[in-house]
Each structure stands twice: as C-alpha cells, then as structure tokens.
Design a protein around this motif. Sequence first.
Motif, mmCIF file in Angstrom:
data_model
loop_
_atom_site.group_PDB
_atom_site.id
_atom_site.type_symbol
_atom_site.label_atom_id
_atom_site.label_comp_id
_atom_site.label_asym_id
_atom_site.label_seq_id
_atom_site.Cartn_x
_atom_site.Cartn_y
_atom_site.Cartn_z
ATOM 1 N N ARG A 1 0.544 -0.986 0.091
ATOM 2 C CA ARG A 1 0.078 -0.223 -0.344
ATOM 3 C C ARG A 1 0.846 1.023 0.375
ATOM 4 N N SER A 2 1.601 1.225 0.684
ATOM 5 C CA SER A 2 2.672 2.614 0.838
ATOM 6 C C SER A 2 3.414 2.535 -0.806
ATOM 7 N N ALA A 3 3.977 1.137 -1.476
ATOM 8 C CA ALA A 3 4.712 1.788 -2.357
ATOM 9 C C ALA A 3 4.146 2.461 -3.361
ATOM 10 N N TYR A 4 2.647 1.304 -3.550
ATOM 11 C CA TYR A 4 1.799 2.165 -4.355
ATOM 12 C C TYR A 4 1.304 3.740 -3.818
ATOM 13 N N ASP A 5 0.861 4.140 -3.022
ATOM 14 C CA ASP A 5 0.756 5.235 -2.836
ATOM 15 C C ASP A 5 2.148 5.798 -3.133
ATOM 16 N N LEU A 6 3.901 5.636 -3.012
ATOM 17 C CA LEU A 6 4.234 6.374 -3.810
ATOM 18 C C LEU A 6 4.330 6.244 -5.086
ATOM 19 N N GLY A 7 3.493 5.629 -5.966
ATOM 20 C CA GLY A 7 3.613 6.108 -7.397
ATOM 21 C C GLY A 7 4.222 4.320 -8.227
ATOM 22 N N VAL A 8 4.388 3.597 -7.209
ATOM 23 C CA VAL A 8 5.315 2.631 -7.624
ATOM 24 C C VAL A 8 3.998 1.534 -8.651
ATOM 25 N N ARG A 9 4.049 0.943 -9.301
ATOM 26 C CA ARG A 9 3.023 0.037 -10.583
ATOM 27 C C ARG A 9 4.055 -1.364 -11.376
#
Length: 368
Positions: A281-289
């Motif tokens: 979730r944190s990575a997704y919020d950072l913009g990791v795809r």
Amino acid sequence: YSSSSSEVRSQTILERLNAGEILIGDGGYITEMERRGYATAGLWTPEVNVEHPHAVEGLHHEFARAGSDILQAFTFYANDNLDRAQTGGRNEVNESACRIVKKVAAQYNCLWAGGLSTTIIYGHGGSKQDVQQYFREQAEIFVRHDSDFLIAEYFHICEEAEWAVEVLKETGKSVLASLCITSQSDYKGVPTDECAVRLVKAGADVIGVNCKFDPPESLKAVAKMKEGLEKAGLKAHLMFQPLGFHCPDADNKNGYLTLPEFPYALEPRQLTRWDVHKLTRSAYDLGVRYFGGCCGFKAYHIRAISEELEKERGTKAASSGKHKPFKSLFSSTLNHVERNEEYWLNLKPASGRLFCPSYTKPLNTKNQ
Ligand SMILES: N[C@@H](CCSCCCCC(=O)O)C(=O)O
Ligand SMILES: [Zn+2]
C-alpha cells in the motif's frame, strides 16, 4: 539483434505500464532454491535449471498462481559466477532457464524477462568491454528466445548496472534496472537520486530497487529515485522488489548479508503476508506500479501484493481461492470470532523463541 516476434504479441510491458496498469513480478528464486536443496549458499548459482528443471518450473507455477503477471527467467548469477562455482556451462544454464520460463509463462499468459546480475569480473576491476561481453552473451540468448523485456537486477554499484543497461538497450527491448542500494547511495557512495538519473540516461525504462536492505529502507530508496527523476525532469516507471526479511539492524553497506543470521537462521525475520499488505500500500501510494519481491519473498507474499491491490487491478490471483478469513475453533471467545484482515493487520506476532533478541549486531565487516 533481429526483431523478434515479441513485438507482435499483445501489449508490451511499457504499453501496459503507460496505460496505467499495475504489474506484479515474481519473488525470490535463488535463496528459495537453497532452502529446497537445489543451490549452495555463498555460490548462489542457478545450475538447478539444468540439474532439476522441474524445481524451477514448479516455482514459476507457484508465483504465477499467486498473481505474478511477469516471470523472470532464473538467470541470476548465470554469468562468471557459474564459472567460479564450476557447476555447468553458462550458455546451457541460460538456455534452459529461458525454455523453462517460456513454457510456464505461456500457460498463464504471463510476460517473461531474461535478467542480468552483477559479475565477479567487475568486482575484480574488469574492463567495461570484458564485463559487457558477459552481459552480451546472456542477452543474445534472451533475444533468441524472444523475451518480452529485459531486467538488470541486484547491482550494488550503479556503474555496473549502467553497463548492463547499455547492453540490454542494444536489443531494442524495454529495459528494467534494479539496484540493491539504500536511500542514501550505492556501494561506492553515488547518491541514490543520481543513480536514478544515470540509469534512465543509460536507457532504463523502469527503475527501482531489490533485495539486501530492510524493506522500508528499500521503499525510501525508491522514493529518493523518484525525487531524482523529478529534479532532472526525467520519466521512468518505478519498481519495488524488497527483501522478504526484516533487517533494520543490518549495516548500510552490505545489508542482510552481514547479519549473524545470514543465511541459515533468517526465519524469525520472515515478513508475514500482512507486512506485505502494508508495504504494498505504501509503495502504491508512492507511485510504484511494478511490484514483486526478492530473497525470502515466497508465493504467499506475492499473493498478498495481489490481494492488497485487488480492487485497483480488478483481478484475483488463482491461489486466493484458497485464502479465506480464518475461523478459529479455539478462539478466546465462544463465538468463534473470525480472524479477519483487521485482526491480522493489528497483530504483533511473537517469535515464540525464548531469549529471542529483537536486533543483532551486524558481523564486523571491513566496509562498515
Ligand atoms: N531475482 C533473483 C535475485 C536474487 S538476489 C540474491 C542475493 C544472494 C545473496 C548474496 O548476494 O550473497 C532471485 O530471486 O534469484
Ligand atoms: Zn535477493
């Protein structure tokens, strides 16, 4: 390199990422193969592709069922590390790895990628030409097998990764580059934001980190890379394939490799699937795809990525069909409370070991 039929395949990885798709890569191979008795710690070489191909095929299946959209050919250290290990020819191992991954990728409609990793010769001061010759040998096999794209991974020194990206870019395929560095710098002190710029300038389309350090530190490294790209006005997609072990007590040069528990007593540090939910979730919020994992990341961790992003991705992993909220028959209350996601996400799991330390001191290494 001749143009390959992968261009005629459905959307390429870049088209899918540019269209906003969230992609899941796979998890850890070499350290899992060591635990299963197919690889030797310290050598970390993938001769199992030739010695026991079924073992590699099985692990590909596990990740594909857990939600991986992409499978990596198991070509990690299939370079001069294999020569040092004297365990079978490099070409034979790379060829077999490509045959195995293609077979499984086709069954699950996954994309697949050949991968380069750090060489021994670079660490011994080898010339750019000599190092790139090793990379070119592997890249030629990946192109001949028509890989969908190519990955340079687990480089602790940015310069060697740039050399790898340059060779991979010659093929005309999309290139992903992943360093095993902290949010501060690479092993030589090149700031992480500068590494990001150098990788993209060398031709990388997707950049990120994998392995070696405490997963939250790796996420900070991706954030730093993102900052570097923004400052330089450059664009690249972000990938995050962290270690599957907690190691905030590891040193900032060699990470978990210097822990007293490495490599045969890391189990108490294993991430839970719920740790992976939070990280994802944190990575997704950072913009990791582009998600995935490295050493210690098993199929159920990949499934946790898939389940955390089920709504955003609109797909459910095959093995999620077996993953139901747990109804304990022996719960503390009589109404058999369901141990649902909230219960697990709030739980602070104990280790169960008497005198289990929270932290250990990294073994003194000359580079500390
Ligand atoms: N995609 C690869 C990455 C492996 S990172 C391997 C680290 C080995 C430990 C060491 O370098 O000593 C894999 O999962 O095998
Ligand atoms: Zn790893």
